[in-house]
Scaffold this motif. Structure first.
Motif: not given
Length: 207
Positions: A152, A37, A158, A127, A54, A125, A155, A78, A33-34
């Protein structure tokens, strides 16, 4: 009117699978996700878009989305953003801040699902990819409408929300959510299904 969209995938193979979408800008933004994003935010800062998607492969909850099927999100959640407590997992919203949920525009999600033959449901989502039956069951109990998981979507959502741009998420199912059996994954078939979906999406999403 043809939508100007940016499509964010995790890896190059997924990006290649969706590049049939003509004028849409496609980027492989990285795993998780980071990274997603950051990639989506960078693309939105550099260009003018009216849709963010996405896209990629993912795990499916077998009773809803079997291997080889497609899922379009009507909710992007999330699933592991929060805290463990003596009473179990608490989402970050339960701690009094943040968000764990984005809802794509219903009309766009419905149009995408109808055009591609996809299941419409919640895409989680995570991690950490689910690797056990126990974890899969925990997710099912916490998210009864869950159809798929990936790494993903939240992210990307967001970044889209901060830019004021609508978001969609679409996943082609390569494996069931549950015990990890890498040999049984059908990645090639999932990528083929993803390509077929993106061959019809631009026309379906014209406004």
């Amino acid at each position: 009117m043809t939508r100007r969209a940016v499509v964010v995938t995790a890896v190059a193979a997924e990006a290649e699978a969706v590049r049939v979408s003509g004028d849409w800008h496609v980027i492989a933004g990285g795993v998780g996700p980071a990274a997603a994003a950051a990639a989506a935010a960078d693309a939105l800062a550099r260009g003018s878009y009216d849709l963010v998607i996405s896209a990629g492969i993912g795990g499916g909850f077998a009773e809803v989305a079997p291997v080889g099927s497609l899922v379009v999100a009507d909710e992007i959640v999330a699933a592991d953003l929060g805290a463990e407590t003596p009473d179990g997992f608490v989402p970050v919203t339960g701690l009094g801040f943040g968000t764990v949920r984005h809802e794509p525009p219903r009309e766009l999600a419905n149009a995408a699902a109808e055009a591609t033959g996809a299941v419409l449901g919640t895409i989680l989502t995570v991690s950490t990819v689910t690797g056990s039956a126990a974890r899969a069951e925990t997710l099912r109990r916490a998210h009864p409408r869950a159809a798929a998981e990936a790494m993903e979507g939240f992210g990307v959502a967001e970044a889209a929300a901060r830019a004021g741009v609508p978001v969609l998420e679409i996943r082609a199912i390569s494996n069931p959510v549950g015990p990890r059996d890498r040999e049984a994954w059908r990645i090639k078939d999932a990528l083929t299904a993803l390509t077929a979906a993106f061959e019809v999406l631009p026309a379906a999403l014209r406004s």
